[in-house]
Write a protein that holds these residues in place. Structure first.
Motif, mmCIF file in Angstrom:
data_model
loop_
_atom_site.group_PDB
_atom_site.id
_atom_site.type_symbol
_atom_site.label_atom_id
_atom_site.label_comp_id
_atom_site.label_asym_id
_atom_site.label_seq_id
_atom_site.Cartn_x
_atom_site.Cartn_y
_atom_site.Cartn_z
ATOM 1 N N ILE A 57 -6.399 5.128 0.593
ATOM 2 C CA ILE A 57 -5.771 3.807 0.132
ATOM 3 C C ILE A 57 -5.590 2.819 1.214
ATOM 4 O O ILE A 57 -5.539 1.446 1.209
ATOM 5 C CB ILE A 57 -4.606 4.113 -0.763
ATOM 6 N N SER A 58 -4.923 3.310 2.198
ATOM 7 C CA SER A 58 -4.379 2.652 3.441
ATOM 8 C C SER A 58 -5.580 1.805 4.201
ATOM 9 O O SER A 58 -6.634 2.484 4.537
ATOM 10 C CB SER A 58 -3.802 3.480 4.385
ATOM 11 N N THR A 59 -5.458 0.289 4.364
ATOM 12 C CA THR A 59 -6.452 -0.302 5.115
ATOM 13 C C THR A 59 -5.765 -0.144 6.697
ATOM 14 O O THR A 59 -6.557 -0.897 7.716
ATOM 15 C CB THR A 59 -6.536 -1.633 4.812
ATOM 16 N N GLU A 72 0.876 -1.127 -0.186
ATOM 17 C CA GLU A 72 0.044 -0.046 -0.015
ATOM 18 C C GLU A 72 0.933 1.269 0.083
ATOM 19 O O GLU A 72 0.520 2.149 -0.690
ATOM 20 C CB GLU A 72 -0.806 -0.260 1.275
ATOM 21 N N VAL A 73 1.840 1.259 0.906
ATOM 22 C CA VAL A 73 2.821 2.385 0.926
ATOM 23 C C VAL A 73 3.296 2.636 -0.725
ATOM 24 O O VAL A 73 3.523 4.029 -1.002
ATOM 25 C CB VAL A 73 3.822 2.244 1.666
ATOM 26 N N LYS A 74 3.859 1.737 -1.332
ATOM 27 C CA LYS A 74 4.168 1.676 -2.638
ATOM 28 C C LYS A 74 3.230 2.395 -3.526
ATOM 29 O O LYS A 74 3.283 3.177 -4.447
ATOM 30 C CB LYS A 74 4.811 0.482 -3.278
ATOM 31 N N LYS A 75 2.106 1.837 -3.451
ATOM 32 C CA LYS A 75 1.099 2.421 -4.451
ATOM 33 C C LYS A 75 0.653 3.920 -3.943
ATOM 34 O O LYS A 75 0.665 4.708 -4.985
ATOM 35 C CB LYS A 75 -0.552 1.582 -4.127
ATOM 36 N N SER A 100 7.852 9.515 4.047
ATOM 37 C CA SER A 100 8.061 10.072 3.014
ATOM 38 C C SER A 100 7.200 11.130 2.108
ATOM 39 O O SER A 100 7.308 12.088 1.816
ATOM 40 C CB SER A 100 8.438 8.841 2.086
ATOM 41 N N ILE A 101 5.649 10.522 2.002
ATOM 42 C CA ILE A 101 4.909 11.335 1.574
ATOM 43 C C ILE A 101 4.545 12.933 2.440
ATOM 44 O O ILE A 101 4.239 13.836 1.909
ATOM 45 C CB ILE A 101 3.625 10.755 1.391
ATOM 46 N N ALA A 147 0.633 9.426 -5.283
ATOM 47 C CA ALA A 147 1.091 10.811 -4.635
ATOM 48 C C ALA A 147 1.879 11.586 -5.944
ATOM 49 O O ALA A 147 1.778 12.713 -5.946
ATOM 50 C CB ALA A 147 1.664 10.703 -3.314
ATOM 51 N N VAL A 148 3.205 11.086 -6.118
ATOM 52 C CA VAL A 148 3.976 11.492 -6.898
ATOM 53 C C VAL A 148 3.509 12.101 -8.198
ATOM 54 O O VAL A 148 3.486 13.289 -8.948
ATOM 55 C CB VAL A 148 5.111 10.406 -7.343
#
Length: 690
Positions: A633-635, A170-173, A229-230, A178-179
């Motif tokens: 997105i995050s569960t 999920e973090v990668k997605k 990071s975000i 976001a980018v």
């Protein structure tokens, strides 16, 4: 300053290569950074539950059960066989079932029905299992392969394992989306097609360096890993935008690229540094928390902003001067409006918005204190996940229950028996496994099965394994902990209570105490920074009030909708929203004060609205979108809620800064100017009545 900038620009190719290599090395190092998903590990060492766990590790081989496993359509003989299979799984430290409490050679009808129903009913059996948290993921995967029967799993260890597996992809997605979105925002708000690429390259390098240097911390929390990071991208992008805006201005005035960048760095250093400092203060306040999850995020994010500032003032000037021809070659007209009509609209409603601000902020200040909270990890996985469905199924058959381990000093079995009798009388205690409950007060210990005795009697302590009819947290669960402690204290001066509920109870007490300290320090520190940078006394109070009002409104919504929120999200967002969005208020007011030296207050306000709205909206929209993406997105409940509070809070901050702050500035214009300690105070046009 000039000499430093000249060296950076003179050796710009070396600087660029250095940062590229450093970023690549950091990217590799980041893969070796351990991530901790167990929220209970962040309790202070002095917490009662932490001491209890350490005592139990020293005294006993088995841990506190942290998982419940239900198998459907299974007989008693099959259940016994499956228990042995569970014990053979690497990562399963202990399994508690009916046979640990009752003689299962006796027909079920002759046993205590309440105890039997704790472990077996409707042809389904329930095991309480202690999983090694370091091996939980592989252990759970193996457990699911032990039988073709339907297996459901719940508990802290299971939720942590599920969160670990779900969060990484999920973090990668989230990062990819976001980018892309940030690129779109930058392409719309800048005037060169090359600018967004340079901005993202600069922040991307800073992000990679921050992630790589996390290896110095040994491990980081799941919050820092997922959101760090975000958040870094969202809160520090405006540093690059502001510097490049100055660079473009000096280039258009006729300066060559080196001179233009030298002036840009020199003249923007104090304002960018002050903006970064308020953000750093917001995150650094988290370092004061006793709950170490906040300390972890505070450390990672404080480091991230410091790294970003260094990269912005070294790498960005070098790469911009190196490729300035490309930047200017791909310049295009602005896609954004002049905000002329927006300024007219704000000027008309500015006093109305001040009234609306107080109408919203004052009641919301009190409403936010009526929130209900989750303190632990029992609700971190939301509806729609396998964990949520399994938990619902187990609770529909066996109800809500958990286990605690009470350890008391070895000594009189008579006193242990009296304690057990009193605890058994509590209506929420479903079962107790202890030496006196298994063998009785008068039976010598040498007659008891040695394996069972080892689980119940240590070198210095004997323990009671209590099965409690309650959720993992909540008023009832916490009241149960208090009552069990009160009863035990009547028999023993020293005792230890371990388990999910005691840990969550401690977490509540620790985080609640952290809240007032963190907020007070953040507000006072930010206020002082604004005083020093704006050289005014009244203005900082106004700016902090505006952002705090946005925070109050943001945090009151869960109370108004009667939705419990995670306390750690509630605590963290207060510092993040203050530190990140007070920059908008500072930027707006600085533009107003600088223009006020030459114009009337209405003209200065019009100028501030027209020329501050775009950069504020650019930075704010990035923070809003990033928070929205994280929330949707995050569960993981804590991460999703942090994202929701972030994007909603940023919207309120933007609304109050762009619509209400202009009214405050004109209302208090005379007093703001009067209480300045700037040498140029007398230069302001004396038109307070205009």
């Amino acid at each position: 300053m000039d000499a430093f900038i000249e060296k950076i620009l003179k050796h710009r190719r070396i600087i660029i290569v250095f940062y590229v290599v450093l970023a690549l090395m950091s990217a590799i190092l980041s893969t070796f950074v351990a991530v901790n998903y167990n929220i209970n590990d962040y309790l202070p060492e002095s917490a009662a539950s932490t001491i209890a766990l350490e005592t139990m590790e020293n005294e006993f081989d088995s841990d506190v059960p942290n998982a419940r496993i239900m198998v459907e359509d299974i007989s008693i003989p099959e259940a016994l066989e499956f228990k042995e299979q569970l014990l053979s799984v690497d990562g399963v430290n202990s399994v508690t079932w009916l046979d640990d409490s009752q003689d299962i050679t006796v027909p079920l009808e002759m046993m205590d029905s309440s105890i039997v129903e704790t472990y077996y009913q409707d042809n389904s059996t329930l095991y309480s299992v202690a999983l090694d948290t370091d091996k939980a993921i592989t252990a759970i995967d193996e457990i699911k392969t032990l039988t073709t029967k339907k297996i459901s799993l719940t508990g802290d260890a299971v939720s942590t394992a599920a969160a670990t597996e779900a969060t990484e992809p999920e973090v990668k997605k989230i990062a990819i989306i976001a980018v892309i979105v940030v690129f779109v925002i930058l392409f719309l708000t800048t005037t060169s097609w090359a600018d967004p690429i340079i901005f993202m390259l600069t922040i991307g390098i800073a992000v990679l360096i921050n992630r790589g240097t996390n290896i110095l911390l040994g491990e980081i929390s799941f919050v820092s890993n997922a959101a760090g990071s975000i958040l870094q991208l969202a809160v520090s992008m405006d540093y690059s935008i502001f510097l490049m805006d100055r660079f473009a201005t000096y280039r258009k005035s006729g300066d060559d690229s080196v001179l233009a960048m030298t002036k840009a760095v020199k003249n923007s250093f104090s304002s960018i540094s002050a903006s970064a400092l308020t953000t750093i203060i917001g995150f650094a306040a988290l370092l004061l928390m006793k709950f170490k999850l906040g300390v972890d995020l505070g450390l990672v994010m404080t480091k991230s902003i410091i790294i970003t500032i260094i990269v912005v003032f070294t790498f960005l000037p070098a790469v911009s001067v190196q490729f300035y021809k490309v930047i200017e070659k791909f310049e295009h007209r602005s896609f954004m409006p002049t905000f002329k009509y927006f300024s007219k609209f704000v000027l008309k409603i500015r006093y109305v918005m001040v009234v609306i601000f107080f109408v919203l902020a004052i009641p919301c200040y009190f409403i936010q204190n009526q929130n209900t909270f989750y303190y632990g990890s029992s609700h971190i996985l939301t509806n729609g996940t396998e964990y949520y469905e399994d938990t619902t199924k187990i609770e529909s058959i066996f109800g809500k229950s958990n286990q605690m381990v009470l350890m008391v000093p070895k000594g009189s079995t008579a006193i242990e028996g009296q304690l057990s009798d009193e605890l058994n009388q509590l209506d929420y205690v479903k079962d107790i496994i202890s030496y006196v409950d298994s063998a009785g007060v008068s039976v010598p210990k040498e007659y008891l099965d040695e394996s069972l005795l080892d689980q119940l009697d240590g070198e210095n302590y004997t323990r009671f394994v209590l099965t409690i009819d309650s959720d993992y947290e909540g008023d009832q669960a916490f009241d149960n902990v208090q009552e069990i402690k009160q009863i035990t204290s009547e028999y023993y001066e020293e005792y230890h209570l371990a388990g999910t509920v005691p840990s969550t109870y401690d977490m509540k007490n620790v985080t609640t105490a952290d809240m007032k300290l963190v907020n007070a320090v953040a507000i006072i520190a930010v206020f002082i920074i604004i005083v020093l940078t704006t050289k005014t006394i009244l203005l900082p109070a106004v700016l902090v009030l505006v952002i705090e009002g946005a925070i109050w409104v943001n945090l009151s919504l869960p109370a108004l909708t009667n939705e419990p929120i995670f306390y750690i999200s509630y605590l963290i967002i207060s510092s993040i929203q203050l530190g990140a969005t007070v920059d908008y208020a500072i930027a707006f007011s600085n533009r107003y004060l600088n223009t006020r030296k030459k114009r009337s207050k209405i003209s200065a306000l019009d100028h501030a609205i027209r020329y501050s709205t775009l950069p504020i909206l650019t930075s704010g929209s990035i923070l809003t979108i990033v928070g929205f993406i994280l929330g949707k997105i995050s569960t993981h409940g804590i991460l999703a809620e942090l994202g929701i509070l972030l994007y909603r809070g940023t919207l309120f901050s933007l609304m109050f800064v762009l619509l209400a702050l202009p009214g405050f500035l004109t209302l208090f214009d005379r007093w703001i100017l009067k209480f300045r300690f700037s040498k140029n105070r007398k230069e302001v046009i004396n038109d307070e009545n205009k």
